[in-house]
Design a protein around this motif. Sequence first.
Motif, PDB file in Angstrom:
ATOM      1  N   THR A 135       0.857  -1.286  -0.098  1.00 59.09           N
ATOM      2  CA  THR A 135      -0.044  -0.006   0.068  1.00 59.09           C
ATOM      3  C   THR A 135       0.971   1.251   0.096  1.00 59.09           C
ATOM      4  O   THR A 135       0.410   2.253  -0.569  1.00 59.09           O
ATOM      5  CB  THR A 135      -1.012   0.047   1.344  1.00 59.09           C
ATOM      6  OG1 THR A 135      -0.306  -0.032   2.468  1.00 59.09           O
ATOM      7  CG2 THR A 135      -1.973  -1.090   1.077  1.00 59.09           C
ATOM      8  N   TRP A 138       1.911   2.019  -3.581  1.00 56.35           N
ATOM      9  CA  TRP A 138       0.939   2.375  -4.423  1.00 56.35           C
ATOM     10  C   TRP A 138       0.489   3.818  -4.023  1.00 56.35           C
ATOM     11  O   TRP A 138       0.332   4.809  -4.906  1.00 56.35           O
ATOM     12  CB  TRP A 138      -0.478   1.636  -4.321  1.00 56.35           C
ATOM     13  CG  TRP A 138      -0.308   0.385  -5.066  1.00 56.35           C
ATOM     14  CD1 TRP A 138      -0.127  -0.863  -4.618  1.00 56.35           C
ATOM     15  CD2 TRP A 138      -0.674   0.459  -6.367  1.00 56.35           C
ATOM     16  NE1 TRP A 138      -0.216  -1.951  -5.757  1.00 56.35           N
ATOM     17  CE2 TRP A 138      -0.559  -0.961  -6.702  1.00 56.35           C
ATOM     18  CE3 TRP A 138      -0.816   1.629  -7.512  1.00 56.35           C
ATOM     19  CZ2 TRP A 138      -0.684  -1.149  -8.320  1.00 56.35           C
ATOM     20  CZ3 TRP A 138      -0.965   0.917  -8.757  1.00 56.35           C
ATOM     21  CH2 TRP A 138      -0.969  -0.492  -9.082  1.00 56.35           C
ATOM     22  N   LEU A 145      -5.146   3.043  -4.044  1.00 57.65           N
ATOM     23  CA  LEU A 145      -4.846   1.717  -4.121  1.00 57.65           C
ATOM     24  C   LEU A 145      -5.624   1.280  -5.523  1.00 57.65           C
ATOM     25  O   LEU A 145      -6.336   2.051  -6.002  1.00 57.65           O
ATOM     26  CB  LEU A 145      -5.455   0.853  -3.030  1.00 57.65           C
ATOM     27  CG  LEU A 145      -4.720   1.222  -1.646  1.00 57.65           C
ATOM     28  CD1 LEU A 145      -5.346   0.388  -0.797  1.00 57.65           C
ATOM     29  CD2 LEU A 145      -3.344   0.917  -1.786  1.00 57.65           C
ATOM     30  N   PRO A 146      -4.973   0.295  -6.273  1.00 61.40           N
ATOM     31  CA  PRO A 146      -5.646  -0.143  -7.504  1.00 61.40           C
ATOM     32  C   PRO A 146      -7.049  -0.696  -7.293  1.00 61.40           C
ATOM     33  O   PRO A 146      -7.376  -1.019  -6.095  1.00 61.40           O
ATOM     34  CB  PRO A 146      -4.626  -0.959  -8.054  1.00 61.40           C
ATOM     35  CG  PRO A 146      -3.984  -1.664  -6.785  1.00 61.40           C
ATOM     36  CD  PRO A 146      -3.865  -0.484  -5.852  1.00 61.40           C
TER      37      PRO A 146
END
Length: 147
Positions: A135, A138, A145-146
Amino acid sequence: MTSMTGGCQCGRVRFVAEIESDDAYLCHCGMCRRATGGASIAFVNVAQDKVRWEREPDWYESSPIARRPFCSACGTPLGFAFLERATNIDLTLGSFDDPARFVPRHNFGAESILPNWLDASHLPGIRSEDNPSTTDRWMKTVGKLPD
């Protein structure tokens, strides 16, 4: 019959498939393991004339009897198809945008099953957002987050 969409990780190769059932299967053969890098691969078998590629995938002739669609930009494996007399294609379950409807009905290549990997349901689950190493990367790189 239901239209379902899917494609590769980068979005360069996309498809629409007309799905007739919820059936899927796991292939454990050594060729599929090497082609995907996994312990097995989940496939959905679809009539070839029910798959429309919005952008044609790249194809790799993986053996004297078969070829595999993939994206050469991101490397996503998209399926498996016999070279001759094939009316169907196997699409990788993970390449569908919403694969949750599919249910595994059988194992193929059962002689090559890796027993320790057949059922991992007893292992503890770690959610992606609970892993600071992932995390943090990202958030620092993309700010979220994706999906």
